[in-house]
Design a protein around this motif. Structure first.
Motif, short mmCIF file in Angstrom:
data_model
loop_
_atom_site.label_atom_id
_atom_site.label_comp_id
_atom_site.label_asym_id
_atom_site.label_seq_id
_atom_site.Cartn_x
_atom_site.Cartn_y
_atom_site.Cartn_z
N SER A 196 0.46 -40.91 35.30
CA SER A 196 -1.37 -40.13 35.87
C SER A 196 -0.20 -38.29 36.50
O SER A 196 -1.12 -37.51 35.69
CB SER A 196 -1.50 -40.45 36.49
N LYS A 231 -2.33 -36.57 40.04
CA LYS A 231 -2.50 -35.78 39.09
C LYS A 231 -1.98 -34.58 38.16
O LYS A 231 -2.05 -34.03 37.32
CB LYS A 231 -4.33 -35.24 39.06
N ARG A 423 -14.96 -37.06 35.01
CA ARG A 423 -14.29 -36.38 33.44
C ARG A 423 -14.54 -35.28 33.40
O ARG A 423 -13.77 -34.78 31.99
CB ARG A 423 -15.67 -37.59 33.17
N TRP A 424 -15.32 -34.46 33.70
CA TRP A 424 -15.36 -32.78 33.38
C TRP A 424 -14.44 -32.27 33.84
O TRP A 424 -13.85 -31.04 33.18
CB TRP A 424 -16.41 -31.99 33.96
N HIS A 426 -11.14 -33.84 34.30
CA HIS A 426 -9.63 -33.98 33.28
C HIS A 426 -10.09 -33.27 32.18
O HIS A 426 -8.81 -32.50 31.72
CB HIS A 426 -9.93 -35.46 33.24
N GLU A 427 -11.13 -32.80 31.54
CA GLU A 427 -11.30 -32.12 29.71
C GLU A 427 -10.87 -30.92 30.27
O GLU A 427 -10.23 -30.42 29.59
CB GLU A 427 -12.97 -32.31 29.72
N LEU A 431 -6.30 -33.18 31.53
CA LEU A 431 -6.13 -34.62 32.08
C LEU A 431 -5.77 -35.37 31.50
O LEU A 431 -6.20 -35.91 30.32
CB LEU A 431 -6.63 -34.55 33.83
N ASP A 432 -5.02 -37.38 31.79
CA ASP A 432 -5.25 -37.91 31.34
C ASP A 432 -6.07 -38.95 31.66
O ASP A 432 -6.63 -39.91 30.16
CB ASP A 432 -3.77 -39.08 32.24
N TRP A 433 -7.50 -38.58 31.85
CA TRP A 433 -8.70 -39.76 31.76
C TRP A 433 -8.51 -40.66 32.58
O TRP A 433 -9.31 -41.52 32.76
CB TRP A 433 -8.89 -39.09 30.29
N ASP A 434 -7.78 -40.92 33.74
CA ASP A 434 -7.67 -41.46 34.42
C ASP A 434 -8.23 -41.77 35.21
O ASP A 434 -7.25 -41.86 36.38
CB ASP A 434 -6.47 -42.51 34.29
N TYR A 435 -9.31 -41.40 35.27
CA TYR A 435 -10.56 -40.34 36.65
C TYR A 435 -9.99 -41.67 37.44
O TYR A 435 -10.28 -41.93 38.91
CB TYR A 435 -11.51 -40.15 36.30
#
Length: 447
Positions: A196, A231, A423-424, A426-427, A431-435
Protein backbone atom coordinates in the motif's frame (compact mmCIF):
# COMPACT_ATOMS: atom_id res chain seq x y z
CA UNK A 1 -35.83 6.11 22.54
CA UNK A 2 -38.26 5.60 19.65
CA UNK A 3 -38.08 2.32 17.81
CA UNK A 4 -35.87 2.38 14.74
CA UNK A 5 -38.81 1.55 12.47
CA UNK A 6 -40.45 4.85 13.39
CA UNK A 7 -37.44 7.00 12.60
CA UNK A 8 -37.75 9.28 9.61
CA UNK A 9 -41.56 9.29 9.79
CA UNK A 10 -44.27 11.57 11.16
CA UNK A 11 -42.19 14.68 11.72
CA UNK A 12 -43.24 16.91 14.58
CA UNK A 13 -41.51 19.93 13.07
CA UNK A 14 -42.34 20.70 9.41
CA UNK A 15 -38.95 22.30 8.72
CA UNK A 16 -37.29 18.92 9.18
CA UNK A 17 -39.15 16.67 6.73
CA UNK A 18 -37.14 13.59 7.67
CA UNK A 19 -38.81 13.78 11.06
CA UNK A 20 -36.46 13.94 14.01
CA UNK A 21 -38.93 13.50 16.88
CA UNK A 22 -37.57 16.68 18.32
CA UNK A 23 -39.66 16.43 21.47
CA UNK A 24 -38.09 13.11 22.47
CA UNK A 25 -35.71 12.80 25.38
CA UNK A 26 -33.11 10.09 24.85
CA UNK A 27 -32.39 7.95 27.93
CA UNK A 28 -28.71 8.83 28.30
CA UNK A 29 -29.74 12.28 29.50
CA UNK A 30 -31.42 10.82 32.59
CA UNK A 31 -28.21 9.78 34.37
CA UNK A 32 -24.57 8.90 33.80
CA UNK A 33 -25.56 5.27 34.38
CA UNK A 34 -27.91 5.47 31.39
CA UNK A 35 -25.24 7.23 29.34
CA UNK A 36 -22.84 4.40 30.04
CA UNK A 37 -25.25 1.54 29.48
CA UNK A 38 -27.04 2.84 26.40
CA UNK A 39 -24.33 4.80 24.62
CA UNK A 40 -20.75 4.51 25.94
CA UNK A 41 -20.04 1.01 27.21
CA UNK A 42 -19.93 -0.61 23.78
CA UNK A 43 -17.53 1.91 22.14
CA UNK A 44 -15.37 1.82 25.25
CA UNK A 45 -15.03 -1.96 24.93
CA UNK A 46 -13.92 -1.47 21.31
CA UNK A 47 -11.59 1.47 21.88
CA UNK A 48 -13.43 3.69 19.41
CA UNK A 49 -14.77 7.25 19.69
CA UNK A 50 -14.64 8.80 22.19
CA UNK A 51 -12.50 6.12 23.85
CA UNK A 52 -9.59 6.01 21.41
CA UNK A 53 -6.57 4.31 23.04
CA UNK A 54 -8.78 3.50 26.04
CA UNK A 55 -9.39 0.26 27.93
CA UNK A 56 -12.66 -0.94 29.43
CA UNK A 57 -10.83 -2.20 32.52
CA UNK A 58 -9.69 1.37 33.25
CA UNK A 59 -13.13 2.91 32.90
CA UNK A 60 -15.33 0.33 34.62
CA UNK A 61 -14.29 1.25 38.20
CA UNK A 62 -14.65 4.96 37.38
CA UNK A 63 -18.11 4.36 36.02
CA UNK A 64 -19.15 2.43 39.11
CA UNK A 65 -17.93 5.30 41.28
CA UNK A 66 -19.84 7.90 39.25
CA UNK A 67 -23.00 5.79 39.32
CA UNK A 68 -22.69 5.38 43.08
CA UNK A 69 -22.48 9.17 43.39
CA UNK A 70 -25.65 9.45 41.32
CA UNK A 71 -24.22 12.02 38.91
CA UNK A 72 -26.57 13.26 36.22
CA UNK A 73 -27.40 16.39 34.23
CA UNK A 74 -26.79 19.20 34.91
CA UNK A 75 -23.27 18.10 35.85
CA UNK A 76 -20.94 19.91 38.17
CA UNK A 77 -17.98 19.62 35.81
CA UNK A 78 -15.28 19.75 38.48
CA UNK A 79 -17.04 17.03 40.46
CA UNK A 80 -17.42 14.96 37.29
CA UNK A 81 -13.77 15.39 36.24
CA UNK A 82 -12.45 14.55 39.70
CA UNK A 83 -13.73 10.99 39.35
CA UNK A 84 -11.17 10.23 36.62
CA UNK A 85 -7.93 11.65 37.98
CA UNK A 86 -6.93 8.81 40.32
CA UNK A 87 -7.07 6.18 37.59
CA UNK A 88 -5.34 8.41 35.04
CA UNK A 89 -2.50 9.22 37.45
CA UNK A 90 -1.91 5.52 38.22
CA UNK A 91 -1.79 4.68 34.52
CA UNK A 92 0.72 7.45 33.94
CA UNK A 93 2.87 6.22 36.81
CA UNK A 94 2.80 2.67 35.46
CA UNK A 95 3.90 4.01 32.08
CA UNK A 96 6.77 5.96 33.59
CA UNK A 97 8.05 2.90 35.47
CA UNK A 98 7.80 0.76 32.33
CA UNK A 99 9.78 3.35 30.40
CA UNK A 100 12.51 3.37 33.05
CA UNK A 101 12.67 -0.41 32.82
CA UNK A 102 13.03 -0.27 29.06
CA UNK A 103 9.61 -1.74 28.22
CA UNK A 104 8.63 0.84 25.63
CA UNK A 105 5.60 -1.08 24.34
CA UNK A 106 4.03 -1.15 27.79
CA UNK A 107 4.98 2.47 28.44
CA UNK A 108 3.40 3.56 25.17
CA UNK A 109 0.14 1.74 25.81
CA UNK A 110 -0.20 2.96 29.39
CA UNK A 111 0.55 6.56 28.47
CA UNK A 112 -2.13 6.40 25.80
CA UNK A 113 -4.58 4.71 28.17
CA UNK A 114 -3.97 7.53 30.63
CA UNK A 115 -4.64 10.08 27.88
CA UNK A 116 -7.99 8.40 27.18
CA UNK A 117 -9.06 8.67 30.81
CA UNK A 118 -8.07 12.33 31.00
CA UNK A 119 -9.99 12.89 27.74
CA UNK A 120 -13.28 11.69 29.17
CA UNK A 121 -12.59 13.79 32.26
CA UNK A 122 -12.47 16.97 30.15
CA UNK A 123 -15.27 15.79 27.82
CA UNK A 124 -17.09 17.28 26.03
CA UNK A 125 -15.12 20.52 26.46
CA UNK A 126 -12.94 21.89 29.26
CA UNK A 127 -15.34 24.30 30.95
CA UNK A 128 -14.14 24.06 34.56
CA UNK A 129 -10.73 24.40 36.27
CA UNK A 130 -10.34 20.64 36.75
CA UNK A 131 -11.40 19.93 33.18
CA UNK A 132 -8.76 22.36 31.93
CA UNK A 133 -6.23 20.50 34.04
CA UNK A 134 -7.43 17.20 32.54
CA UNK A 135 -6.91 18.59 29.03
CA UNK A 136 -3.36 19.65 29.91
CA UNK A 137 -2.50 16.31 31.53
CA UNK A 138 -4.13 14.40 28.70
CA UNK A 139 -1.88 16.12 26.18
CA UNK A 140 1.19 15.27 28.23
CA UNK A 141 0.19 11.61 28.37
CA UNK A 142 -0.71 11.43 24.69
CA UNK A 143 2.53 12.88 23.38
CA UNK A 144 4.56 10.77 25.81
CA UNK A 145 2.89 7.70 24.30
CA UNK A 146 2.84 8.95 20.72
CA UNK A 147 6.60 9.54 20.92
CA UNK A 148 7.00 5.78 21.49
CA UNK A 149 4.96 4.71 18.48
CA UNK A 150 6.65 2.89 15.62
CA UNK A 151 6.22 6.11 13.65
CA UNK A 152 6.21 8.79 16.36
CA UNK A 153 3.67 11.60 16.33
CA UNK A 154 5.01 14.92 17.57
CA UNK A 155 3.40 18.28 18.14
CA UNK A 156 4.31 20.99 15.64
CA UNK A 157 3.67 24.66 16.41
CA UNK A 158 2.73 26.58 13.27
CA UNK A 159 3.14 30.36 13.44
CA UNK A 160 -0.22 32.07 12.96
CA UNK A 161 1.05 34.41 10.26
CA UNK A 162 -2.45 35.48 9.22
CA UNK A 163 -3.50 36.40 12.76
CA UNK A 164 -5.92 39.30 13.16
CA UNK A 165 -4.09 42.47 14.12
CA UNK A 166 -4.64 43.82 17.63
CA UNK A 167 -6.27 40.61 18.81
CA UNK A 168 -5.37 37.60 20.95
CA UNK A 169 -4.41 35.79 17.74
CA UNK A 170 -1.29 37.90 17.33
CA UNK A 171 2.04 36.18 17.97
CA UNK A 172 0.22 32.88 18.53
CA UNK A 173 0.88 29.37 17.24
CA UNK A 174 -1.40 26.68 15.85
CA UNK A 175 -0.51 23.31 17.41
CA UNK A 176 -0.92 20.35 15.06
CA UNK A 177 0.08 16.74 14.62
CA UNK A 178 2.08 16.51 11.40
CA UNK A 179 3.08 13.03 10.22
CA UNK A 180 4.98 12.69 6.96
CA UNK A 181 5.79 9.22 5.59
CA UNK A 182 9.40 8.10 5.83
CA UNK A 183 11.16 6.83 2.73
CA UNK A 184 9.20 4.16 0.88
CA UNK A 185 11.77 1.49 1.77
CA UNK A 186 11.56 2.03 5.51
CA UNK A 187 7.80 2.26 5.39
CA UNK A 188 7.42 -0.93 3.40
CA UNK A 189 9.53 -2.92 5.83
CA UNK A 190 7.42 -1.92 8.83
CA UNK A 191 3.95 -1.71 7.33
CA UNK A 192 1.52 -4.60 7.61
CA UNK A 193 0.39 -3.68 4.09
CA UNK A 194 3.66 -3.00 2.36
CA UNK A 195 2.11 -2.97 -1.09
CA UNK A 196 0.00 0.00 0.00
CA UNK A 197 2.92 2.36 0.59
CA UNK A 198 4.22 4.64 -2.09
CA UNK A 199 7.10 6.96 -2.75
CA UNK A 200 6.43 10.68 -3.01
CA UNK A 201 6.00 12.14 -6.46
CA UNK A 202 8.53 14.65 -7.71
CA UNK A 203 6.35 17.23 -5.95
CA UNK A 204 6.03 15.34 -2.65
CA UNK A 205 3.44 13.30 -0.78
CA UNK A 206 -0.30 14.07 -0.83
CA UNK A 207 -1.58 15.63 2.40
CA UNK A 208 -4.84 15.01 4.26
CA UNK A 209 -5.70 17.76 6.75
CA UNK A 210 -8.01 16.43 9.45
CA UNK A 211 -10.16 19.12 11.08
CA UNK A 212 -11.25 17.95 14.51
CA UNK A 213 -14.73 18.29 15.99
CA UNK A 214 -16.55 19.81 18.92
CA UNK A 215 -15.10 17.36 21.45
CA UNK A 216 -12.59 15.19 19.56
CA UNK A 217 -9.22 16.96 19.51
CA UNK A 218 -5.82 16.34 17.90
CA UNK A 219 -4.81 13.93 20.65
CA UNK A 220 -7.48 11.41 19.68
CA UNK A 221 -8.04 11.93 15.96
CA UNK A 222 -4.40 10.94 15.66
CA UNK A 223 -5.82 7.40 15.32
CA UNK A 224 -6.33 8.15 11.63
CA UNK A 225 -2.74 9.11 10.92
CA UNK A 226 -1.02 5.72 10.80
CA UNK A 227 -3.40 4.37 8.16
CA UNK A 228 -2.69 7.26 5.82
CA UNK A 229 1.04 6.95 6.48
CA UNK A 230 0.88 3.33 5.32
CA UNK A 231 -0.56 4.64 2.05
CA UNK A 232 2.21 7.16 1.54
CA UNK A 233 -0.01 10.09 2.51
CA UNK A 234 1.01 12.81 4.96
CA UNK A 235 -1.49 13.94 7.60
CA UNK A 236 -1.98 17.08 9.63
CA UNK A 237 -4.50 17.09 12.49
CA UNK A 238 -5.66 20.53 13.57
CA UNK A 239 -8.30 21.80 15.98
CA UNK A 240 -11.10 24.09 14.88
CA UNK A 241 -11.72 27.53 16.44
CA UNK A 242 -13.05 27.43 19.98
CA UNK A 243 -11.72 23.94 20.72
CA UNK A 244 -8.50 22.44 22.02
CA UNK A 245 -5.62 24.87 21.63
CA UNK A 246 -6.73 26.66 18.48
CA UNK A 247 -5.71 30.33 18.75
CA UNK A 248 -8.45 31.41 16.31
CA UNK A 249 -11.06 33.74 17.76
CA UNK A 250 -14.03 31.51 18.55
CA UNK A 251 -16.60 34.27 18.07
CA UNK A 252 -15.30 35.42 14.67
CA UNK A 253 -16.69 33.45 11.69
CA UNK A 254 -13.67 34.47 9.59
CA UNK A 255 -11.04 33.37 12.13
CA UNK A 256 -11.05 29.87 10.65
CA UNK A 257 -10.16 31.27 7.23
CA UNK A 258 -7.11 32.98 8.71
CA UNK A 259 -6.08 29.82 10.55
CA UNK A 260 -6.27 27.65 7.42
CA UNK A 261 -4.27 30.23 5.47
CA UNK A 262 -1.52 30.11 8.10
CA UNK A 263 -1.51 26.29 8.03
CA UNK A 264 -1.41 26.06 4.24
CA UNK A 265 1.30 28.72 3.97
CA UNK A 266 3.41 26.85 6.51
CA UNK A 267 3.09 23.58 4.60
CA UNK A 268 3.98 25.26 1.32
CA UNK A 269 7.00 27.03 2.80
CA UNK A 270 8.44 24.55 5.27
CA UNK A 271 7.62 21.24 3.55
CA UNK A 272 7.83 22.18 -0.11
CA UNK A 273 10.00 19.13 -0.93
CA UNK A 274 7.94 16.64 1.09
CA UNK A 275 4.32 17.62 0.41
CA UNK A 276 2.62 18.09 -2.94
CA UNK A 277 0.67 21.34 -2.58
CA UNK A 278 -1.56 20.34 -5.51
CA UNK A 279 -2.80 17.27 -3.62
CA UNK A 280 -4.16 18.61 -0.35
CA UNK A 281 -7.46 17.19 0.90
CA UNK A 282 -9.39 18.44 3.93
CA UNK A 283 -11.54 16.10 6.04
CA UNK A 284 -13.68 17.67 8.75
CA UNK A 285 -15.37 15.58 11.44
CA UNK A 286 -18.76 16.69 12.81
CA UNK A 287 -18.42 20.39 13.74
CA UNK A 288 -15.16 20.20 11.81
CA UNK A 289 -17.32 19.29 8.82
CA UNK A 290 -18.87 22.76 9.02
CA UNK A 291 -15.37 24.21 8.71
CA UNK A 292 -14.38 21.80 5.94
CA UNK A 293 -17.41 22.91 3.92
CA UNK A 294 -16.48 26.53 4.53
CA UNK A 295 -12.85 25.90 3.55
CA UNK A 296 -13.98 24.18 0.34
CA UNK A 297 -15.23 27.63 -0.69
CA UNK A 298 -12.85 30.06 1.02
CA UNK A 299 -9.74 28.08 -0.02
CA UNK A 300 -11.09 26.42 -3.16
CA UNK A 301 -7.95 27.30 -5.11
CA UNK A 302 -5.63 25.66 -2.59
CA UNK A 303 -7.45 22.36 -2.05
CA UNK A 304 -7.83 19.34 -4.30
CA UNK A 305 -10.86 18.21 -2.32
CA UNK A 306 -12.82 18.70 0.88
CA UNK A 307 -14.97 16.29 2.91
CA UNK A 308 -17.65 17.41 5.33
CA UNK A 309 -18.59 14.45 7.53
CA UNK A 310 -21.63 15.15 9.68
CA UNK A 311 -21.15 18.89 9.38
CA UNK A 312 -23.95 21.42 9.27
CA UNK A 313 -24.11 24.75 7.51
CA UNK A 314 -27.36 26.55 8.42
CA UNK A 315 -30.07 24.54 10.19
CA UNK A 316 -27.55 23.47 12.83
CA UNK A 317 -27.93 27.02 14.18
CA UNK A 318 -31.75 27.17 14.09
CA UNK A 319 -33.05 28.46 17.41
CA UNK A 320 -35.85 25.87 17.41
CA UNK A 321 -33.33 23.08 16.78
CA UNK A 322 -30.98 24.31 19.51
CA UNK A 323 -33.90 24.46 21.94
CA UNK A 324 -34.32 20.69 21.57
CA UNK A 325 -30.85 19.20 21.04
CA UNK A 326 -29.88 18.98 24.72
CA UNK A 327 -32.33 16.07 24.95
CA UNK A 328 -31.33 14.29 21.76
CA UNK A 329 -28.37 12.28 20.42
CA UNK A 330 -25.37 14.11 21.88
CA UNK A 331 -24.15 12.61 25.18
CA UNK A 332 -24.25 15.91 27.09
CA UNK A 333 -25.64 19.45 26.71
CA UNK A 334 -25.02 20.08 23.01
CA UNK A 335 -26.47 23.58 22.78
CA UNK A 336 -24.42 24.74 25.78
CA UNK A 337 -21.26 23.08 24.46
CA UNK A 338 -21.73 24.70 21.05
CA UNK A 339 -22.34 28.08 22.66
CA UNK A 340 -19.08 27.70 24.57
CA UNK A 341 -17.24 26.64 21.41
CA UNK A 342 -18.56 29.56 19.33
CA UNK A 343 -17.36 32.09 21.89
CA UNK A 344 -20.48 32.73 23.95
CA UNK A 345 -19.03 31.34 27.16
CA UNK A 346 -20.70 29.14 29.73
CA UNK A 347 -23.54 31.59 30.34
CA UNK A 348 -24.32 32.71 26.79
CA UNK A 349 -26.35 29.81 25.46
CA UNK A 350 -29.57 31.81 25.10
CA UNK A 351 -27.78 34.53 23.12
CA UNK A 352 -26.19 31.85 20.95
CA UNK A 353 -29.58 30.34 20.19
CA UNK A 354 -30.91 33.72 19.06
CA UNK A 355 -27.81 35.03 17.26
CA UNK A 356 -25.91 31.96 16.08
CA UNK A 357 -27.63 31.38 12.75
CA UNK A 358 -27.38 34.97 11.55
CA UNK A 359 -23.71 35.06 12.53
CA UNK A 360 -22.40 31.64 11.43
CA UNK A 361 -24.74 30.31 8.70
CA UNK A 362 -22.85 29.52 5.49
CA UNK A 363 -26.06 30.21 3.58
CA UNK A 364 -26.80 33.61 5.03
CA UNK A 365 -23.23 34.87 4.73
CA UNK A 366 -23.07 33.85 1.08
CA UNK A 367 -20.31 31.26 1.46
CA UNK A 368 -22.30 28.50 -0.29
CA UNK A 369 -22.78 30.69 -3.38
CA UNK A 370 -19.05 31.06 -4.01
CA UNK A 371 -16.56 28.96 -5.93
CA UNK A 372 -15.89 25.52 -4.47
CA UNK A 373 -13.28 22.81 -4.88
CA UNK A 374 -14.38 19.21 -5.36
CA UNK A 375 -16.45 18.49 -2.27
CA UNK A 376 -18.05 15.45 -0.64
CA UNK A 377 -20.77 15.83 2.01
CA UNK A 378 -21.71 12.78 4.09
CA UNK A 379 -24.02 12.20 7.04
CA UNK A 380 -26.33 9.69 8.67
CA UNK A 381 -30.02 9.73 7.82
CA UNK A 382 -31.05 9.94 11.47
CA UNK A 383 -28.58 12.57 12.65
CA UNK A 384 -30.00 14.33 15.69
CA UNK A 385 -26.91 16.42 16.39
CA UNK A 386 -26.80 18.40 13.12
CA UNK A 387 -29.90 17.94 10.94
CA UNK A 388 -29.25 16.06 7.72
CA UNK A 389 -31.29 18.77 5.96
CA UNK A 390 -28.10 20.83 6.06
CA UNK A 391 -26.50 18.29 3.73
CA UNK A 392 -29.32 18.77 1.25
CA UNK A 393 -29.04 22.54 1.59
CA UNK A 394 -25.33 22.45 0.76
CA UNK A 395 -26.18 20.70 -2.53
CA UNK A 396 -28.49 23.49 -3.68
CA UNK A 397 -25.88 26.22 -3.98
CA UNK A 398 -22.65 26.89 -5.84
CA UNK A 399 -20.65 24.26 -7.66
CA UNK A 400 -22.26 20.78 -7.72
CA UNK A 401 -21.06 18.55 -4.89
CA UNK A 402 -21.00 14.83 -4.23
CA UNK A 403 -23.06 13.41 -1.39
CA UNK A 404 -23.99 10.30 0.54
CA UNK A 405 -26.68 9.94 3.17
CA UNK A 406 -26.04 6.74 5.07
CA UNK A 407 -29.37 5.00 5.50
CA UNK A 408 -30.70 4.44 9.03
CA UNK A 409 -27.57 5.70 10.78
CA UNK A 410 -27.08 8.42 13.36
CA UNK A 411 -24.67 11.37 13.43
CA UNK A 412 -21.90 11.07 10.82
CA UNK A 413 -23.31 7.72 9.61
CA UNK A 414 -20.37 5.78 10.97
CA UNK A 415 -18.87 3.28 10.43
CA UNK A 416 -20.28 2.98 6.88
CA UNK A 417 -19.45 6.62 6.18
CA UNK A 418 -15.76 5.92 6.76
CA UNK A 419 -15.78 3.42 3.89
CA UNK A 420 -17.51 5.94 1.62
CA UNK A 421 -14.96 8.63 2.46
CA UNK A 422 -11.85 6.49 2.27
CA UNK A 423 -12.95 5.18 -1.12
CA UNK A 424 -13.41 8.77 -2.29
CA UNK A 425 -9.96 9.76 -1.03
CA UNK A 426 -8.37 6.70 -2.61
CA UNK A 427 -9.91 7.61 -5.96
CA UNK A 428 -9.02 11.28 -5.67
CA UNK A 429 -5.38 10.63 -4.74
CA UNK A 430 -4.90 7.54 -6.90
CA UNK A 431 -4.25 5.17 -3.99
CA UNK A 432 -4.54 1.38 -3.99
CA UNK A 433 -8.19 1.02 -2.85
CA UNK A 434 -7.23 -1.14 0.14
CA UNK A 435 -9.15 1.16 2.48
CA UNK A 436 -10.16 -1.68 4.82
CA UNK A 437 -6.54 -1.85 5.99
CA UNK A 438 -7.01 1.68 7.27
CA UNK A 439 -10.21 0.87 9.14
CA UNK A 440 -8.62 -2.14 10.86
CA UNK A 441 -6.15 0.18 12.59
CA UNK A 442 -8.77 2.34 14.30
CA UNK A 443 -9.77 0.13 17.21
CA UNK A 444 -6.43 -1.43 18.08
CA UNK A 445 -3.35 -0.33 19.98
CA UNK A 446 -1.15 2.26 18.36
CA UNK A 447 2.01 0.51 17.31
Amino acid sequence: MPHASNMGKSPNDPRYPNGWHMNDRMPHHDSFEQLWETKWKDPCSKGIYPFMFGSLEDFQPIVEHIIAKGLKEPYNWDEYASCFFGTAEKLGQTAAVALQEGDTDKARDYYLRASAVYRIARFPAPRSPLQHQAWKKGKEMFYAGANLMEHPIHEVLIPHTHALANSSEQKSFIPVNLLIPPSSSSLSSSSSSSSSSSSPSSSGYPLVIIMTGLDGYRTELAVWQRGFLDKGVATLVVEIPGTGDSPALASDPQSADRQWSSVLDYVAKEHVQEIDSTKIVVWGFSTGGYYALRAAHTHHDRLLGSISLGGGCHHMFDEAWLEKVNNLEYPFDLADTLAYKFGYGSDGVERFKKEGQLKFSLLLDGTLMGKCCRCLVVNGEWDRIFPVEDLALALKWGRPKEARIVREKWHMGEPESFVVILRWIHELLGLDWDYMHHLKLLGGKAK
